[in-house]
Design an enzyme around this catalytic site. Structure first.
Site, PDB file in Angstrom:
ATOM      1  N   GLY A   1      43.230  36.760  46.118  1.00 37.31           N
ATOM      2  CA  GLY A   1      43.239  38.323  45.619  1.00 37.31           C
ATOM      3  C   GLY A   1      43.110  39.356  46.645  1.00 37.31           C
ATOM      4  O   GLY A   1      43.681  40.278  46.866  1.00 37.31           O
ATOM      5  N   THR A   2      41.984  38.705  47.648  1.00 36.74           N
ATOM      6  CA  THR A   2      41.747  39.838  48.743  1.00 36.74           C
ATOM      7  C   THR A   2      43.011  39.814  49.756  1.00 36.74           C
ATOM      8  O   THR A   2      43.448  40.794  50.163  1.00 36.74           O
ATOM      9  CB  THR A   2      40.546  39.117  49.477  1.00 36.74           C
ATOM     10  OG1 THR A   2      39.386  39.026  48.512  1.00 36.74           O
ATOM     11  CG2 THR A   2      40.157  40.014  50.507  1.00 36.74           C
TER      12      THR A   2
ATOM     13  N   ASN B   1      35.809  44.455  37.574  1.00 40.85           N
ATOM     14  CA  ASN B   1      35.206  43.240  37.416  1.00 40.85           C
ATOM     15  C   ASN B   1      33.771  43.045  36.980  1.00 40.85           C
ATOM     16  O   ASN B   1      33.369  41.999  36.501  1.00 40.85           O
ATOM     17  CB  ASN B   1      35.119  42.394  38.899  1.00 40.85           C
ATOM     18  CG  ASN B   1      34.880  43.262  40.056  1.00 40.85           C
ATOM     19  OD1 ASN B   1      35.252  44.292  40.284  1.00 40.85           O
ATOM     20  ND2 ASN B   1      33.777  42.889  40.902  1.00 40.85           N
TER      21      ASN B   1
ATOM     22  N   GLN C   1      41.199  40.968  37.587  1.00 44.70           N
ATOM     23  CA  GLN C   1      40.660  40.542  36.332  1.00 44.70           C
ATOM     24  C   GLN C   1      41.311  40.941  35.195  1.00 44.70           C
ATOM     25  O   GLN C   1      40.962  40.514  34.201  1.00 44.70           O
ATOM     26  CB  GLN C   1      39.369  41.365  36.384  1.00 44.70           C
ATOM     27  CG  GLN C   1      38.369  41.161  37.533  1.00 44.70           C
ATOM     28  CD  GLN C   1      37.544  39.617  37.258  1.00 44.70           C
ATOM     29  OE1 GLN C   1      37.830  39.174  36.275  1.00 44.70           O
ATOM     30  NE2 GLN C   1      36.897  39.256  38.410  1.00 44.70           N
TER      31      GLN C   1
ATOM     32  N   SER D   1      44.725  36.853  41.153  1.00 47.84           N
ATOM     33  CA  SER D   1      44.230  35.512  41.870  1.00 47.84           C
ATOM     34  C   SER D   1      44.191  34.381  40.999  1.00 47.84           C
ATOM     35  O   SER D   1      43.447  34.591  39.663  1.00 47.84           O
ATOM     36  CB  SER D   1      42.902  35.877  42.399  1.00 47.84           C
ATOM     37  OG  SER D   1      42.254  35.029  43.015  1.00 47.84           O
ATOM     38  N   GLY D   2      44.564  33.425  41.388  1.00 49.19           N
ATOM     39  CA  GLY D   2      44.595  32.149  40.577  1.00 49.19           C
ATOM     40  C   GLY D   2      43.315  31.669  39.985  1.00 49.19           C
ATOM     41  O   GLY D   2      43.362  31.143  38.845  1.00 49.19           O
ATOM     42  N   HIS D   3      42.275  31.713  40.746  1.00 48.88           N
ATOM     43  CA  HIS D   3      41.060  31.031  40.187  1.00 48.88           C
ATOM     44  C   HIS D   3      40.138  31.836  39.248  1.00 48.88           C
ATOM     45  O   HIS D   3      39.292  31.523  38.612  1.00 48.88           O
ATOM     46  CB  HIS D   3      39.971  30.857  41.255  1.00 48.88           C
ATOM     47  CG  HIS D   3      39.389  32.072  41.904  1.00 48.88           C
ATOM     48  ND1 HIS D   3      38.150  32.351  41.890  1.00 48.88           N
ATOM     49  CD2 HIS D   3      39.973  32.717  42.947  1.00 48.88           C
ATOM     50  CE1 HIS D   3      37.773  33.327  42.511  1.00 48.88           C
ATOM     51  NE2 HIS D   3      38.721  33.752  43.238  1.00 48.88           N
TER      52      HIS D   3
ATOM     53  N   THR E   1      53.206  27.633  55.577  1.00 48.94           N
ATOM     54  CA  THR E   1      53.772  26.730  54.454  1.00 48.94           C
ATOM     55  C   THR E   1      53.203  26.793  52.982  1.00 48.94           C
ATOM     56  O   THR E   1      52.038  27.080  53.058  1.00 48.94           O
ATOM     57  CB  THR E   1      53.454  25.370  54.927  1.00 48.94           C
ATOM     58  OG1 THR E   1      54.283  25.186  56.170  1.00 48.94           O
ATOM     59  CG2 THR E   1      54.061  24.177  53.877  1.00 48.94           C
TER      60      THR E   1
ATOM     61  N   CYS F   1      20.612  41.347  46.285  1.00 52.54           N
ATOM     62  CA  CYS F   1      19.617  41.515  47.346  1.00 52.54           C
ATOM     63  C   CYS F   1      20.305  41.633  48.676  1.00 52.54           C
ATOM     64  O   CYS F   1      21.012  40.741  49.073  1.00 52.54           O
ATOM     65  CB  CYS F   1      18.817  40.194  47.368  1.00 52.54           C
ATOM     66  SG  CYS F   1      17.309  40.348  48.046  1.00 52.54           S
TER      67      CYS F   1
END
Ligand code: PLP
Length: 397
Positions: free
Chosen positions: A71-72, A150, A178, A198-200, A236, A324
């Protein structure tokens, strides 16, 4: 201990059907789709079918689908292309609550002389459409607004925002990382020029993304190299990843409405149960326009990270709205943009569900969470024994 996985906006489990579809492309059909021989040509054929399945999920044409690594990359490629193809335009419009894939890029471009307008949101995380419309100028090269947030799951009125940009001839990109698979998307009838996914995030593996580029949109490649992807992205192709995303898209298209309805029922039961049992808690985000799987809840006067650690002891995986950084706990930029009070923003937890969650998962969270919060509040200097938060601010360096 089997995890109770409620962190699906971070990443998702690869669906078993997806693994089954992609495995032969690791050890059996491993040819290069660009090769002249039929061993490679067979792979190219499967790649075309996967591209068509992804296009169908979006209401797009197969040739409008450009494969990337994540996605990035898609977000970066879209925005950089808009700037490269319109070198005379120096203005970018985005929102205050974008993912760092857009927000950090915009900040970087600012350092290189571009003007960036970040549209504010209200306390429910809703986009200020009037401010958005007023921000569009002849100098605006691109608008980039996320389809769904997100952290809170808030869904922006993307089709309306895209139409407003189109009316002024301005390119419109949406980060739909998202949203895809969770809300219906039909690009055939809208004004969106570019869209990232994004696939994941939809049960395909990490390492595969898509940038949709509407036919006729001028596009400058982000990765310059070979002729792959019609010369729009060298390198590729990640064949197993593409096959996987094709299968994940088919699954999402086939099951989206039923499964999302079930996921929404689980999410709503979780929220109701937590709010009934735990005082001084609130939902962050517009409950009337949210992804069905996402819940962002603040528990006053406790630290989100402390909650996560306690939940982790029970195998419950979630995320926190504070991170943090340099030894100090910073509430997320999203909650700050919404003006969520400090003592609430610090204790925010994001639960994000998937089709693999069950009522038993929700039962466990509802069983454990009240005592987790009660015990942490007993240790908090900002919580009084009569169950009220005292005034005061955290010191953040
Ligand atoms: N945009 C949004 C809204 C996201 O939630 C994420 C990931 O969390 C990204 C972009 C980045 O996607 P990737 O991890 O595939 O680079």
């Amino acid at each position: 201990m089997k995890p109770i996985y409620l962190d699906n906006n971070a990443t998702t489990k690869v669906a078993p059907e997806v693994i089954e579809a992609m495995l032969p492309f690791l050890h059996e059909h491993y040819g290069n789709p660009s090769s002249m021989h039929s061993f490679g040509g067979n792979v190219a054929r499967h790649l075309r079918a996967a591209r068509a399945a992804i296009a169908a999920l979006l209401g797009a044409q197969p040739e409008e689908i450009l494969f990337t690594s994540c996605g990035t990359e898609s977000d970066n490629a879209a925005i950089r292309s808009a700037l490269e193809t319109q070198p005379d335009k120096r203005h970018i419009v985005t929102s205050r609550v974008e993912h760092p894939a857009v927000k950090a890029l915009a900040a970087n471009l600012k350092k290189h002389g571009y003007r960036v307008t970040e549209i504010p949101v209200d306390k429910f995380g809703r986009l200020d459409l009037d401010r958005y419309e007023a921000s569009l100028t002849p100098d605006t090269a691109i608008v980039s607004l996320m389809w769904a947030n997100n952290e809170t799951g808030v869904v922006f009125p993307i089709e309306r925002a895209a139409a407003l940009a189109k009316a002024q001839g301005i390119l419109f990109h949406t980060d739909a990382v998202q949203a895809v698979g969770k809300v219906p998307i039909d690009l055939s009838r809208g004004a969106v020029d570019m869209l990232s996914l994004s696939g994941h995030k939809l049960h395909a593996p990490k390492g595969i993304g898509v940038l949709y580029v509407r036919k006729g949109t001028r596009f400058a490649p982000f990765l310059i190299g070979g002729h792959q992807e019609l010369g729009r992205r060298g390198g590729t192709e990640n064949v197993p990843g593409i096959i996987a995303l094709g299968k994940a898209s088919e699954l999402a298209a086939a099951k989206m409405s039923d499964e999302n309805e079930r996921v929404k029922r689980l999410r709503d039961r979780l929220e109701r149960g937590l709010l009934e049992q735990i005082p001084n808690a609130q939902i962050n985000g517009d409950v009337d326009s949210r992804l069905p799987n996402t819940s962002n809840i603040s528990f006053e006067s406790v630290e989100g990270e402390a909650i996560l650690l306690r939940l982790n002891e029970y195998g419950i995986c979630a995320s926190s709205g504070s991170a943090c950084t340099s030894g100090s706990l910073q509430p997320s930029h999203v909650l700050r943009a919404m003006g969520v009070p400090f003592t609430m923003a610090h204790g925010s937890i994001r639960f994000s569900l998937s089709v693999y969650n069950s009522d038993q998962d929700i039962d466990l969270v509802l069983e454990k969470m009240p005592s987790v919060i009660e015990n942490l509040r007993a240790l908090s200097p900002f919580w009084t024994t009569d169950g009220a938060a005292c005034s005061g601010t955290y010191s953040v360096q």
